[in-house]
Design an enzyme around this catalytic site. Sequence first.
Site, PDB file in Angstrom:
ATOM      1  N   GLN A 198       0.866  -1.173   0.000  1.00 41.27           N
ATOM      2  CA  GLN A 198       0.000   0.000   0.000  1.00 41.27           C
ATOM      3  C   GLN A 198       0.912   1.235   0.000  1.00 41.27           C
ATOM      4  O   GLN A 198       1.412   1.655   1.043  1.00 41.27           O
ATOM      5  CB  GLN A 198      -0.911  -0.021   1.220  1.00 41.27           C
ATOM      6  CG  GLN A 198      -1.708  -1.322   1.373  1.00 41.27           C
ATOM      7  CD  GLN A 198      -2.754  -1.510   0.292  1.00 41.27           C
ATOM      8  OE1 GLN A 198      -3.717  -0.749   0.194  1.00 41.27           O
ATOM      9  NE2 GLN A 198      -2.584  -2.540  -0.524  1.00 41.27           N
ATOM     10  N   ALA A 239     -11.530   1.987   4.924  1.00 36.37           N
ATOM     11  CA  ALA A 239     -10.585   1.178   4.153  1.00 36.37           C
ATOM     12  C   ALA A 239      -9.834   2.015   3.117  1.00 36.37           C
ATOM     13  O   ALA A 239     -10.093   3.209   2.934  1.00 36.37           O
ATOM     14  CB  ALA A 239     -11.323   0.028   3.475  1.00 36.37           C
ATOM     15  N   HIS A 240      -8.897   1.337   2.415  1.00 34.26           N
ATOM     16  CA  HIS A 240      -8.028   2.045   1.468  1.00 34.26           C
ATOM     17  C   HIS A 240      -8.801   2.663   0.316  1.00 34.26           C
ATOM     18  O   HIS A 240      -9.774   2.116  -0.174  1.00 34.26           O
ATOM     19  CB  HIS A 240      -6.920   1.126   0.936  1.00 34.26           C
ATOM     20  CG  HIS A 240      -7.404  -0.145   0.317  1.00 34.26           C
ATOM     21  ND1 HIS A 240      -6.551  -1.174  -0.009  1.00 34.26           N
ATOM     22  CD2 HIS A 240      -8.628  -0.573  -0.049  1.00 34.26           C
ATOM     23  CE1 HIS A 240      -7.226  -2.159  -0.554  1.00 34.26           C
ATOM     24  NE2 HIS A 240      -8.496  -1.821  -0.588  1.00 34.26           N
ATOM     25  N   ASN A 241      -8.344   3.858  -0.080  1.00 38.97           N
ATOM     26  CA  ASN A 241      -8.881   4.602  -1.224  1.00 38.97           C
ATOM     27  C   ASN A 241     -10.319   5.079  -1.046  1.00 38.97           C
ATOM     28  O   ASN A 241     -10.962   5.498  -2.006  1.00 38.97           O
ATOM     29  CB  ASN A 241      -8.762   3.790  -2.522  1.00 38.97           C
ATOM     30  CG  ASN A 241      -7.319   3.587  -2.935  1.00 38.97           C
ATOM     31  OD1 ASN A 241      -6.713   2.561  -2.580  1.00 38.97           O
ATOM     32  ND2 ASN A 241      -6.751   4.529  -3.663  1.00 38.97           N
TER      33      ASN A 241
END
Length: 346
Positions: A198, A239-241
């Site tokens: 990431q 969460a991511h993004n």
Amino acid sequence: MEFTAKQIATYLQGTIVGDENAKVHTFAKIEEGIPGAISFLANPKYTHYIYETQSTIVLVNNDFVPEQEVKATLIKVANAYDSLAQLLNMYEASKPKLKGISPLASIAASAKIGKDVYIGPFAFIGERVEINDNTQIYPHVTICENAKIGSNTILYPSVTIYHDCRVGNNCILHAGCVIGSDGFGFAPNEKGYDKIPQIGIVIIEDDVEIGANTCVDRSTMGATVIHKGVKLDNLIQVAHNVEIGCHTVMAAQVGIAGSTKIGEWCMFGGQVGMAGHIKIGDKVNCGAQAGITGNTKSGATIIGSPAIEAKNFVKSSIYFKHLPEMAQEIADLKKEIDTLKEQIKK
């Protein structure tokens, strides 16, 4: 510090009903009022307390009309709850701020520290970190390399800011929250899972408040973004993004899967779950424990799992509790129909 009803009404642009010289020095809930305290009445469920409260002053909405005698001095305002918030903020601002850098803090030589910054014992400030003026870093906070923290921001004990992440001005991050931990990215193969690095960051804009033990994951690429004025409760997973629009608020235990985009001025009750890669419009209101699995248009009010329009949910819920009886009735009807068919054949 004491204030008179006249001073408070002037500050709030309110109207006094009662003694303009009445003095208060503390705050109290209306049901727990004491002499010398100021309380507020915003929720009609608490109206009966205003006739028996011992508080000296009570903030009420302009449309409040008492049904019997009220002993307290009233200050009528456009919005009693918001007026209380203004007074509490003024009270907090009057408290002296912590300043100074503890000799027990670990601060990299390349870090840039602004004016009037407080850094508590056992805080860790990594290489090339930037901390701007009037920010408070409480004990055991960790700020990793290349992170940037704005002005007038508060990081409470044990907050962790991973490398390269950005936190804006006037933010509050409560104890134990984690900004920039790895997003949950793994590629399955015949032997198990390959970790997907990431390499992105987290950007938290100005005036954001994040509750205790909430986690905001760094993006796979690009940035996970929490826009201006967002308020997140405790124990939330971002969460991511993910991108959360300005002034959106979320209650505890909300979970947002990766790459979901959320609009401005939305409100989410506790334990709402959102699937990944969906878009939620502006001013969406979502009831507690809803499960949002698809795109949601602006202005929608939804609840349930899977989430549906709130009015439909209310209508459907009437039938939910009768489903066992309805199933039995259908089974009985089926038997009757089968019997009639047999009689017709004969």
